[in-house]
Design a protein around this motif. Sequence first.
Motif, short mmCIF file in Angstrom:
data_model
loop_
_atom_site.label_atom_id
_atom_site.label_comp_id
_atom_site.label_asym_id
_atom_site.label_seq_id
_atom_site.Cartn_x
_atom_site.Cartn_y
_atom_site.Cartn_z
N PRO A 235 0.82 -1.22 0.00
CA PRO A 235 0.00 0.00 0.00
C PRO A 235 0.86 1.27 0.00
CG PRO A 235 -0.76 -1.56 1.67
CD PRO A 235 0.55 -2.07 1.17
N LEU A 236 0.49 2.20 -0.87
CA LEU A 236 1.20 3.48 -0.98
C LEU A 236 0.27 4.60 -0.52
CD1 LEU A 236 3.58 5.23 -1.88
CD2 LEU A 236 2.64 5.17 -4.21
N GLU A 237 0.69 5.32 0.52
CA GLU A 237 -0.11 6.41 1.07
C GLU A 237 0.63 7.73 0.81
OE1 GLU A 237 -0.63 5.48 5.20
OE2 GLU A 237 -1.06 3.37 4.79
N LEU A 238 0.17 8.47 -0.20
CA LEU A 238 0.82 9.73 -0.57
C LEU A 238 0.09 10.87 0.13
CD1 LEU A 238 1.47 9.13 -4.37
CD2 LEU A 238 3.06 8.86 -2.46
N LYS A 239 0.77 11.49 1.11
CA LYS A 239 0.19 12.60 1.88
C LYS A 239 1.16 13.79 1.85
CE LYS A 239 -2.51 9.60 4.97
NZ LYS A 239 -2.76 9.21 6.39
N ASP A 240 1.86 13.99 2.94
CA ASP A 240 2.80 15.11 3.06
C ASP A 240 3.93 14.95 2.02
OD1 ASP A 240 4.53 17.11 3.79
OD2 ASP A 240 4.60 16.58 5.92
N LYS A 241 4.17 16.05 1.26
CA LYS A 241 5.22 15.99 0.24
C LYS A 241 6.62 16.26 0.80
CE LYS A 241 2.74 16.83 -4.02
NZ LYS A 241 2.80 17.51 -5.33
#
Length: 592
Positions: A235-241
């Motif tokens: 699972p990939l959780e893209l939030k804070d850059k």
Amino acid sequence: MNKIFTANDAVARGAFESGVKVATGYPGTPSTSIIDDIMRDYKDIYCEWSVNEKVALEVAMGASFSGARSLAVMKTVGLNVAHDALISAAQSQINGGLVIVVADDVGRITDDYNDCRYYGRSAGVPILEPSDSLDALKLTKLAFKLSELYSLPVIIRLTTVTCKTSSLVNIDENYQYSASKNLKFISSCYAVLTTTTIMGMKNSDNPKVTRFNNDFVHSMDRLRDNLSNNSNINPLELKDKKIGFITSGASYLYLKETLPDASILKLGAIHPLPIGLIKKISTYVDKLYVIEDGQSVIEKEIRSMGINIAKDVDLKKFPDFTFFTPEIIKSKFLVNDIVAQPLQDIPFRLPMNCAGCSHLFVYYILKKYHIKATTDVTCGGLGIFPHINAFTNAKHMGSSIGIAHGFNCANDDKENYIAVIGDGGFWATGINGLINLTFNKSNTKVIIVDNQCIAMTGGQDVPSSRPEYSSSLDIKETCHALGIQDVIEVDPYKIDDFEKDVISSLNRDGNGVIIVKKECLVKFKPEVKGQCTIDNEACLKCKACLQISCPALEILKDNGEEKIHIDSGLCVGCKLCQTNCKNGAINYEAIQ
């Protein structure tokens, strides 16, 4: 229905729901309860404690070749023993799904620095790592499917935390067991055999020849392509850059707890790595870090891809420390002045054998007569610690016989260095050392402590602990059959005869075996018929009794005065302390 499961429980359930037919293993913390669970709760599965991990994996390999799904379970050092079998399985055609569960300790209990991920990478097999119990159930079921789809054994890596930590798992109580069958190959051949005997096999067009060609490298490549962008497993959780993490196992939960807004790639498959997803998160965040328990395996591989891993935060790994906690992560990424502190006011205590344990009697003889000896990592291994100081050498399971022989060979048999081993270690691999004594005409004595079980890991049976079975093996008869003529059995509680017989045997020339027979007190719980007490008026406080290292003996303070005391809750009346008392201050009293 929701149930509270450890990852061990979940793996056992996953094997059941996957239609596993055969489950094997060798006991060892922290994975022991997987086999215990299967034996207790899933009677449809044939389940056994094998004599060692190599045999356990080979039994599972045989079941797999027949078309059945099979599971082999071991702790991290067990894969050292099973490595030969692992490489063979990895390079051979797989029918029924073959899954190997390996529990790494990564410094939490035994400071065990083994890391099974290296084995999986060297063998070229997939490795899955769950972060909690629900993950463990899902990945176990997935592992069997992958094994059959790609004709590869699959390793499931657990750690002490996932093995022992409980969480909610939803299971179908109405699930009806059905043994799975997948019979694709009529033959299965180890690649080493085919490459050393039939050169140019790939160029042959003869089907009788090509069926032996197993392109396991291509199978792994296909799996790598499949996993590259598979976010179901990873699972990939893209939030804070600004900040991102690649992690696996329990560390994922620690990150979610401490940095809930961070971008995270959670690796369910830690080999092969999902290259596409790794590249995706690396281009999304400004700084990327890798958090992993154990050695720096994942980070090194990602760096080798040319992907930048930030170095501004000192994430020490092996050998400085080998596991992460929420406190460590907080101290590194939240507040600079937060330092993870060890728990305070916890006294340091070295491990002890149980009161009345037969190993205590062996220590007593070795120390009294200044006999040099080696042991292995069974209960007797505790004897090397400084508070007991009975041994000068302690190594891996089953090692002591070979080590003693080597020491004696190098010293021309002048020191009579002896081997001490438990019955579990003897049957596991120590028996090979005994064969070697005969084969090479050694002059080595061996003490086998026969307590009728593998005591340190929970009292599992050994081949000689089932006298009710006609197939039960006898250690004395086995030693005779292997060419050892001088074999005696002794009861340590008959201490005068015990001491005389042991010393007499040690003084004879040639190979010899002394079998110290006394059942494990924890497993068998024999009736306590009497106990020892201290006559404090007669006691000189010389503390000679404390030298036997029995946990029932303790020093108490009475009005500031030290007194030796025997804890009646621990004493089993073995009389070893009475034997060692120089002033007759210890009395034995029968229990009415």
